[in-house]
Motif scaffolding. Sequence first.
Motif, PDB file in Angstrom:
ATOM      1  N   PHE A   1      63.781 -47.160 119.961  1.00  0.00           N
ATOM      2  CA  PHE A   1      65.146 -46.605 119.987  1.00  0.00           C
ATOM      3  C   PHE A   1      66.031 -47.457 119.092  1.00  0.00           C
ATOM      4  CE2 PHE A   1      63.234 -45.556 124.029  1.00  0.00           C
ATOM      5  CZ  PHE A   1      63.608 -44.238 124.241  1.00  0.00           C
ATOM      6  N   ASP A   2      66.876 -46.824 118.293  1.00  0.00           N
ATOM      7  CA  ASP A   2      67.801 -47.568 117.449  1.00  0.00           C
ATOM      8  C   ASP A   2      69.205 -47.546 118.047  1.00  0.00           C
ATOM      9  OD1 ASP A   2      65.646 -47.847 115.777  1.00  0.00           O
ATOM     10  OD2 ASP A   2      66.623 -47.010 114.013  1.00  0.00           O
ATOM     11  N   ASP A   3      69.913 -48.648 117.899  1.00  0.00           N
ATOM     12  CA  ASP A   3      71.360 -48.785 118.154  1.00  0.00           C
ATOM     13  C   ASP A   3      71.743 -49.111 119.605  1.00  0.00           C
ATOM     14  OD1 ASP A   3      71.599 -48.124 115.472  1.00  0.00           O
ATOM     15  OD2 ASP A   3      72.115 -46.035 115.874  1.00  0.00           O
ATOM     16  N   GLY A   4      70.976 -48.667 120.591  1.00  0.00           N
ATOM     17  CA  GLY A   4      71.313 -49.016 121.982  1.00  0.00           C
ATOM     18  C   GLY A   4      72.340 -48.102 122.614  1.00  0.00           C
TER      19      GLY A   4
ATOM     20  N   ALA B   1      66.048 -56.792 116.698  1.00  0.00           N
ATOM     21  CA  ALA B   1      67.311 -56.948 115.971  1.00  0.00           C
ATOM     22  C   ALA B   1      67.532 -55.775 115.027  1.00  0.00           C
ATOM     23  CB  ALA B   1      67.302 -58.267 115.200  1.00  0.00           C
ATOM     24  N   HIS B   2      68.805 -55.551 114.673  1.00  0.00           N
ATOM     25  CA  HIS B   2      69.166 -54.377 113.862  1.00  0.00           C
ATOM     26  C   HIS B   2      70.406 -54.727 113.028  1.00  0.00           C
ATOM     27  CE1 HIS B   2      68.873 -50.133 112.972  1.00  0.00           C
ATOM     28  NE2 HIS B   2      69.889 -49.731 113.702  1.00  0.00           N
ATOM     29  N   THR B   3      70.509 -56.006 112.619  1.00  0.00           N
ATOM     30  CA  THR B   3      71.648 -56.621 111.886  1.00  0.00           C
ATOM     31  C   THR B   3      72.874 -56.805 112.797  1.00  0.00           C
ATOM     32  OG1 THR B   3      72.791 -54.607 111.092  1.00  0.00           O
ATOM     33  CG2 THR B   3      70.966 -55.457 109.725  1.00  0.00           C
TER      34      THR B   3
ATOM     35  N   ASP C   1      76.395 -55.708 111.580  1.00  0.00           N
ATOM     36  CA  ASP C   1      77.323 -54.577 111.406  1.00  0.00           C
ATOM     37  C   ASP C   1      76.687 -53.310 110.848  1.00  0.00           C
ATOM     38  OD1 ASP C   1      79.498 -55.783 112.542  1.00  0.00           O
ATOM     39  OD2 ASP C   1      80.235 -56.655 110.676  1.00  0.00           O
ATOM     40  N   HIS C   2      75.360 -53.234 110.946  1.00  0.00           N
ATOM     41  CA  HIS C   2      74.661 -51.984 110.627  1.00  0.00           C
ATOM     42  C   HIS C   2      74.915 -51.488 109.199  1.00  0.00           C
ATOM     43  CE1 HIS C   2      73.016 -47.923 111.342  1.00  0.00           C
ATOM     44  NE2 HIS C   2      72.415 -48.445 112.397  1.00  0.00           N
ATOM     45  N   PRO C   3      74.798 -52.386 108.186  1.00  0.00           N
ATOM     46  CA  PRO C   3      74.983 -51.918 106.807  1.00  0.00           C
ATOM     47  C   PRO C   3      73.679 -51.366 106.224  1.00  0.00           C
ATOM     48  CG  PRO C   3      74.617 -54.271 106.810  1.00  0.00           C
ATOM     49  CD  PRO C   3      74.554 -53.837 108.252  1.00  0.00           C
TER      50      PRO C   3
HETATM   51 ZN   LIG Z   1      70.821 -47.815 113.566  1.00  0.00          ZN
END
Ligand SMILES: [Zn+2]
Length: 349
Positions: A97-100, A230-232, A234-236
């Motif tokens: 899953f991305d972003d939570g 982890a997914h950075t 600020d999501h750039p």
């Molecule tokens: Zn994302």
Amino acid sequence: MKTTTTRKILAGLNYSGLDRLYQQLDAELGVLLTFHHVHPRLPQAFSPNAHLAVDPEFLSEIIRVLRQRGFELVCMDEVRARIQSPERKNRFAAITFDDGYRDNLEHAIPLLREQRVPYAMYIASGMIEGTANVWWEGIEALVRENTSLVFDMSGQEVELDCSNLAAKQSSFVKLMDYLTEELPENLQRSFVNTLCSQYEVDLEAHRERQLMTWDEIRQLAADPLCTIGAHTVDHPALARLTEDDASSEMVNGADVLAAKLGRKPDHFAYPYGYHQAAGPREFDLARKAGFKTAVTTRPGMVFAEHANYLTGLPRISANGLYQEKRYFAPLTSGLPTRLRSRMRRLDVA
Ligand SMILES: [Zn+2]
């Protein structure tokens, strides 16, 4: 139009049984699946982000199909182990899953726990803390709620027609293209914020509703089935940043997770994950940052050759526009993505 054609091709593969025949012949190790939102379907004509949401029944169906077809559902540590020593075992599948999003907690996690399915959850710390937001959903709200939008685009006043469904769809695409291709990444947020406040879309309230809090993420992190990745910060789109900035985003995002959850994340997902957002430079940076795996959204199956590209792994999207077994099942055979990539196994350039 494209969606209709793709549906026909997928359903055709499913009815013909060609996909199952192919699955017996090819040597892929497994598949990684990408999810974003999980919630009951909303009946909305203008729904440009619909591909990013599946309903809970479809998630159940996916798990059923995977098990019927002999996939073992595994965690990302096990994915890495199986790529590194690819003995011929059952094929694996990993749910990510991305972003939570909070709807994951409500609609997906209980179901995964009941079925004992491991899962990974990739968190961008800034989306939890409010330095980043779900801007593409803000754009959706702007276009949905207005009949036209007037704003400054690179020094020129522009008016976008949003008066009917077709106009909304084309204006949404125009805005997204401008934001993801023309405007530099560091100006994107202020542009979206300005436009949203001009038209009274409360992006911050939207973020708070949609994303989990640190407390909620900590609860998940305590679940043995859960891997927090982890997914950075600020999501750039990392490939649009300088190398130093891209590297900081990756390293700092992991550091915040370590501080908040007491454990450094071993796995990483590139925001957006498509070719223009993450490429070989980012695959290298992820390796240098110490991630054991990093996942893209480049569609494809995982092969033994990925041992040399553990930070450039493909994933297949559980796409909200294809929420039927006859569309999804053929994807697990690897045939559709191999056809799409002209039979190449790796897509890492
Ligand atoms: Zn994302």
